[in-house]
Design a protein around this motif. Structure first.
Motif, PDB file in Angstrom:
ATOM      1  N   ASN A 256       0.946   4.087  -2.951  1.00 41.50           N
ATOM      2  CA  ASN A 256       0.728   5.503  -2.661  1.00 41.50           C
ATOM      3  C   ASN A 256       1.906   6.346  -3.117  1.00 41.50           C
ATOM      4  O   ASN A 256       1.725   7.460  -3.624  1.00 41.50           O
ATOM      5  N   ASN A 257       3.112   5.840  -2.950  1.00 43.11           N
ATOM      6  CA  ASN A 257       4.298   6.566  -3.375  1.00 43.11           C
ATOM      7  C   ASN A 257       4.323   6.732  -4.894  1.00 43.11           C
ATOM      8  O   ASN A 257       4.619   7.821  -5.405  1.00 43.11           O
TER       9      ASN A 257
ATOM     10  N   ALA B 159       1.732   6.696  -6.931  1.00 40.95           N
ATOM     11  CA  ALA B 159       0.665   7.632  -7.301  1.00 40.95           C
ATOM     12  C   ALA B 159       1.088   9.073  -7.026  1.00 40.95           C
ATOM     13  O   ALA B 159       0.817   9.969  -7.823  1.00 40.95           O
ATOM     14  N   SER B 160       1.765   9.299  -5.914  1.00 41.16           N
ATOM     15  CA  SER B 160       2.234  10.637  -5.579  1.00 41.16           C
ATOM     16  C   SER B 160       3.274  11.123  -6.582  1.00 41.16           C
ATOM     17  O   SER B 160       3.236  12.277  -7.016  1.00 41.16           O
TER      18      SER B 160
ATOM     19  N   THR C  46       0.834  -1.208   0.000  1.00 37.07           N
ATOM     20  CA  THR C  46       0.000   0.000   0.000  1.00 37.07           C
ATOM     21  C   THR C  46       0.863   1.250   0.000  1.00 37.07           C
ATOM     22  O   THR C  46       0.592   2.202  -0.739  1.00 37.07           O
TER      23      THR C  46
END
Length: 60
Positions: free
Chosen positions: A29-30, A32-33, A25
């Motif tokens: 998230n990384n 996507a950022s 996860t």
């Protein structure tokens, strides 16, 4: 019903894959950022044709 939810949540949190789930996860998230930052940077380099056309390349 709340007690059933709490029981299921506790079972999910105590599974053997909890650490791996959190790691995957965090990696997602990384990524996507990073993609969002790259897109914002790209859009900031595009010249605006006029006041109302933010991020749209000029025709000239």
């Amino acid at each position: 019903m709340l007690s059933d939810y709490i029981t299921r949540l506790a079972a999910e949190k105590s599974n053997g894959k909890t650490f791996n789930d959190r790691r995957v996860t965090a990696q997602a998230n990384n990524i996507a950022s990073e993609a969002a930052m790259s897109f914002r940077s790209f859009m900031n380099t595009m010249p605006a044709a006029e006041e109302g056309g933010v991020g749209v390349p000029s025709a000239n």
